[in-house]
Design an enzyme around this catalytic site. Structure first.
Site, PDB file in Angstrom:
ATOM      1  N   SER A   1       0.693  -1.267  -0.067  1.00  0.00           N
ATOM      2  CA  SER A   1       0.019  -0.012   0.033  1.00  0.00           C
ATOM      3  C   SER A   1       0.713   1.200  -0.003  1.00  0.00           C
ATOM      4  O   SER A   1       2.154   1.148   0.438  1.00  0.00           O
ATOM      5  CB  SER A   1      -0.868  -0.039   1.309  1.00  0.00           C
ATOM      6  N   ASP A   2       0.223   2.398  -0.623  1.00  0.00           N
ATOM      7  CA  ASP A   2       0.925   3.639  -0.538  1.00  0.00           C
ATOM      8  C   ASP A   2       0.821   4.206   1.177  1.00  0.00           C
ATOM      9  O   ASP A   2      -0.022   3.661   1.651  1.00  0.00           O
ATOM     10  CB  ASP A   2       0.397   4.518  -1.328  1.00  0.00           C
ATOM     11  N   ALA A   3       1.807   5.109   1.462  1.00  0.00           N
ATOM     12  CA  ALA A   3       1.560   5.524   2.783  1.00  0.00           C
ATOM     13  C   ALA A   3       0.360   6.187   3.392  1.00  0.00           C
ATOM     14  O   ALA A   3      -0.055   7.118   2.846  1.00  0.00           O
ATOM     15  CB  ALA A   3       2.833   6.403   3.106  1.00  0.00           C
TER      16      ALA A   3
ATOM     17  N   ALA B   1      -2.586   5.146   3.076  1.00  0.00           N
ATOM     18  CA  ALA B   1      -3.858   4.806   2.016  1.00  0.00           C
ATOM     19  C   ALA B   1      -4.744   3.964   2.872  1.00  0.00           C
ATOM     20  O   ALA B   1      -5.894   4.056   2.557  1.00  0.00           O
ATOM     21  CB  ALA B   1      -3.119   4.498   0.596  1.00  0.00           C
TER      22      ALA B   1
END
Length: 971
Positions: A239-241, A243
């Site tokens: 995952s993106d930070a 998100a």
């Protein structure tokens, strides 16, 4: 291997067998803990802690000094796959070498970014390779192969592609939704990811913050339906930070975090980057989801299995995972080697694009050169750069090449004083010591990192003084949009620390929240000075100049100009044989992660500088050093030479000097279209490149510089092109010769276009890149270039009527040339087969339209599927081409949902205006609750017609169908 070692330690066993063994030894709590970015050690099994994520976009980032290569868009501008592979290899080796010294350095590298540069105002334009999916894929394949290494089983690093999917805006990036119809998805967005994944050097992907068709990317069904079908090894999804939290917070897609975490895990997210190093929130959410039955232990196991497979491939579980501190691949970990330095120089040289040249370049030996402009003595870094081990600015490079006595310099910043009621803004004399030129001990070069200075509170804050002398003068640069920086006479930028006091404490602007940018806002007879990082105005207090707190009165400043930047530039230019104006952007200011640009225009300050230089000396070249394109139509018309380069890393200045002097003939090519004005651009959130007629593929206007453009100091001729195919592979050959007087690189570009094909009319690209090759030729030398490309992928399109990839029979042109607008040789090929049939209308997905006006794509359900809704209060319209109504259906049905009270109307008519039916969709009470509404047709159409469907009022249209049989359920 010792017999007392468990199977997961045996490198001779298949990866999946090793992973299954280790997975079986872990408790459920241990497996849950591994889902967080910072997975703890399992000491009882000798399994070390592991962190997903190490930035390595164009060198190792955030871990101190490292070799800094050109920005990613600059690597794209090289059009040189082999060079980029070597850059990736060097970065991978530095990751390994740095990890041997610092265990915080991760082997799961979050690079490269393969988002297409669809819109040049995207703040993160610097991170992508190209607006074209095939060029992006080719460069990404090269970079990831270098990062991965050549060992058959042991990976040097584990690359993760960013950011899945259709991510091209920073404005509202966590709540905006990209509307991506099937043709754009299959022809444009997916190929950029599919190429490198199929090549086998990608460990995973990172979903983007935004939504696609109303559904967060972290829940994308395409992760399973597309991504994980493209290769035969397990792909990790990181995952993106932050998100995962967005799903229930800013996006409000779920009512609570446990439900959101469960949905992301089921969709295929394996590693949750959330809450920094504190894993407690994520693990609590997973455990809560398990207790509520939202997920099962099997869902956890599926994710952990993929994570363990990646760690196994990195050699972590081998008996000697990192022999001699290397990566097990011949002991090739390396850091800051002569080879890496030379490669950084070579990459910077190859990234330079000559946009225009009326004979000014190359500069003759012995020329007296004035190098001027805001970036003339800068070597700028960006958010994903490492700290510089060494640096070379344009001024450095030109002085080294032509001699310090032959090169004069003027920055062009305005020299100003800022006066308030109490006196002049003043910088105290004391300041930090340290090596700030980047030439000393590499270990000390970290002093160039602005973060090491800007936060210091031991430096004295600014004060006011009636007569401060030089300490009261500042270099003011307006970067555009009213955003300015102020640099003190000591060379450091004004910055604001956590205590709110203003100090001259930053070597460069930078940081996640930039603390070195200000705005002058008119106020009465003067200005207020607003600090952008805090959003507060400056005031003068007893302890120094600071940002005003609540209730504190801002100081009013008058700006006293000591010297105009254009006057200094004109003076330097007047006595030179040639002038080099270096303009562009600071990658931390006005266009960066979290901030899109608002215009293609060069900032007015820099526009004034090149005009002043030209007025003083017509022999002026403009060098644009930038992360993105500019619309410089006036400069193109007025100046004899223009060049562009992305920020070129540690060797940027030396590389530029080599090209300006003619030691190296420029060979870079533009990886994206340079438009002539803002009027040429679609809306930032318009992702339909086909409907919006954007990128070189569909743009109908005249660009300032076309995709693939770039000139040389020599000339090339193209022979006759030949093309043929065997039904599977298209082969094209063309001889290229250097007809000039110097050695140079030519980028031979192969494009295809449909000329006369059978079947319903479908909008096709003007021409589409199929392949490219960068070759180097001595004067008089020639080379036959051969391209072999897959026929179907190259000539086909996504047939929305039948939901499949299709190659229509007919004639296709094969264009070989120097850019998308500079075709030198053309051949044609004929493809036989059955033409695409008209669209059957028994059951039609609304999303499979051919054209639209005033609609957007939305999520059919939270899990999968797409529907169509009007964009706003005005009716939305869909067009379905070449619909086959047969002998005439007796009725029609639509499946739709309406969350709002009241009713909506779905009106159907033929393209010639003939009405068919109007169906009323009642409120269903929920946007995911669909109903089917039917109507009989009094005058049914027969044969093939274009159909238009108009949506009146809030409604989500899922399907429509004609005939007696029921249409498919909305799933």
């Amino acid at each position: 291997m010792s017999t007392d070692q468990p199977p997961f330690r045996d490198p001779g066993l298949p990866v999946r067998e090793r992973v299954d063994d280790l997975l079986g030894r872990l408790t459920l709590d241990e497996r849950v803990a591994m889902l967080h970015q910072f997975a703890p050690a399992v000491e009882r099994l000798g399994v070390a802690a592991f962190r997903t994520g190490q930035e390595a976009l164009h060198g190792v980032a955030w871990m101190g000094p490292a070799t800094v290569f050109p920005q990613a868009v600059g690597l794209g501008a090289t059009w040189n796959d082999e060079l980029v592979r070597r850059v990736g290899e060097a970065v991978g080796r530095e990751v390994r070498a740095m990890r041997a010294r610092d265990p915080r350095v991760g082997l799961n590298v979050w690079s490269p970014t393969v988002n297409l540069l669809r819109h040049p105002l995207w703040g993160r334009n610097e991170e992508g390779y190209s607006e074209d999916p095939r060029l992006t894929a080719a460069i990404a394949v090269a970079y990831t192969r270098g990062l991965r290494g050549d060992h058959p089983t042991r990976w040097r690093t584990a690359p993760v592609l960013k950011h899945w999917l259709a991510h091209n805006n920073e404005t509202d990036r966590d709540t905006s939704s990209a509307s991506v119809r099937p043709r754009v998805l299959h022809e444009y967005e997916l190929p950029a990811f599919r190429g490198p994944v199929r090549a086998g050097a990608v460990a995973g992907v990172m979903p983007a913050y935004n939504l696609v068709n109303g559904r967060p990317n972290h829940l994308s069904p395409l992760l399973a339906d597309q991504l994980r079908t493209w290769c035969d090894h397990d792909l990790v999804v990181c995952s993106d930070a932050g998100a995962p939290s967005n799903l229930a917070d800013s996006q409000a897609y779920f009512a609570d975090h446990e439900e959101a975490t469960a949905a992301a895990l089921r969709a295929g997210v394996d590693s949750f980057t959330d809450h920094g190093e504190d894993s407690s929130a994520v693990t609590a959410r997973v455990r809560g989801a398990l207790e509520r039955g939202l997920i099962t232990p099997a869902d956890v196991d599926a994710a952990v299995r993929r994570l363990l497979a990646m760690r196994c491939a990195l050699g972590e579980f081998d008996p000697e995972p990192e022999p001699d501190g290397a990566d097990g691949d011949g002991g090739d970990a390396a850091f800051d080697t002569p080879e890496h330095r030379e490669l950084a120089r070579e990459a910077a040289e190859q990234a330079i694009v000559l946009l225009k040249n009326d004979g000014l370049l190359p500069l003759p030996a012995g020329a007296r050169v004035a190098v001027v402009g805001l970036l003339a003595n800068e070597c700028k870094l960006d958010w994903y750069s490492g700290a510089l081990l060494r640096r070379s600015t344009p001024l450095d490079g030109l002085r080294e090449r032509f001699g310090a006595d032959r090169v004069t310099y003027a920055e062009g910043a305005d020299r100003v004083r800022l006066r308030c009621a109490d006196g002049l803004l003043t910088v105290p004399e004391t300041g930090p010591d340290g090596d700030a030129d980047g030439t000393g001990d590499p270990a000390a070069a970290g002093a160039l990192d602005p973060a090491l200075l800007r936060g210091r509170t031991d430096l004295p804050p600014l004060t006011v003084s009636p007569d401060p002398g030089a300490a009261g003068e500042f270099a003011l640069v307006d970067w555009g949009g009213g955003v300015l920086t102020l640099r003190a006479a000591c060379g450091r930028y004004l910055s604001v620390a956590d205590d709110g006091l203003v100090r001259a404490s930053a070597e460069q602007p930078g940081g996640w929240i930039v603390q070195e940018t200000f705005e002058l806002r008119p106020h009465g007879a003067g200005h207020l000075l607003r600090h952008r990082g805090t959003g507060r105005y400056l005031t003068v207090a007893a302890d120094g100049v600071k940002v005003a707190g609540d209730g504190e009165e801002a100081a009013v400043f008058t700006v006293e100009t000591v010297e105009r930047g254009e006057d200094a530039v004109a003076a330097a230019a007047a006595d030179a044989d040639a002038v080099v104006v270096v303009a562009g952007n600071d990658p931390h200011v006005n266009g960066r992660e979290t901030e899109d640009r608002t215009t293609l225009a060069l900032p007015p300050h820099q526009d004034r500088l090149w005009r002043a230089a030209r007025a003083a000396n017509p022999r002026t070249a403009l060098v644009l050093t930038s992360s993105y394109p500019y619309a410089v139509t006036d400069a193109d018309a007025a100046l004899p030479a223009l060049l562009w380069t992305a920020h070129g890393g540690q060797a940027a200045g030396r590389a530029l000097a080599a090209v300006l002097a003619g030691d190296v003939a420029p060979g870079g090519r533009l990886p994206q279209t340079w438009y002539a004005s803002d009027a040429d651009l679609p809306d930032l959130l318009e992702y339909d490149v086909i409907g919006a007629r954007t990128t070189y593929l569909y743009f109908d206007g005249t660009p300032l510089y076309p995709f693939g453009h770039g000139l040389s100091y020599t000339s090339f001729s193209y022979g006759r092109a030949t093309a043929g195919h065997d039904g599977r592979t298209l082969t094209v050959r063309c001889a290229v010769a250097n007809t000039g007087g110097v050695e140079g690189d030519e980028v031979v570009q192969l494009y295809v276009r449909a000329v006369d094909v059978a079947g319903p009319e479908v909008p096709r690209p003007h021409r589409a890149l199929a392949a490219h090759r960068r070759i180097r030729l001595a004067p008089g030398a020639s080379q036959e270039v051969e391209f072999t490309v897959p026929l179907a992928e190259t000539l086909g399109f996504w047939d929305v009527a039948h939901r499949r990839w299709t190659v229509a029979p007919g004639t296709y042109a094969v264009d070989v040339g120097a850019s998308s607008a500079d075709v030198r040789a053309t051949a044609s090929v004929r493809v036989d087969g059955e033409p695409p049939a008209p669209r059957p209308v028994v059951s039609v997905r609304a999303v499979d339209y051919d054209e639209q006006r005033g609609t957007r794509l939305v999520d059919l359900s939270r899990e999968r599927g797409d529907a169509v809704a009007p964009t706003g209060p005005e009716p939305g319209e869909l067009t379905f081409r070449a619909c086959d109504f047969g002998a005439g259906p007796a009725g029609v049905a639509v499946t739709a949902a309406r969350e709002e009270p009241g009713a909506a109307e779905v009106v159907l008519r033929l393209a010639d205006g003939r009405p068919l039916a109007s169906l009323t969709v009642p409120s269903t009470g929920d946007r995911y609750a669909y109903t089917t509404v039917r109507a009989s047709l009094d005058d049914p159409p027969s044969g093939v017609h274009d159909l238009r469907v108009t949506l009146h009022g809030p409604v989500r249209l899922a399907r429509l169908g004609f005939g007696d049989r029921p249409i498919a359920e909305a799933t």
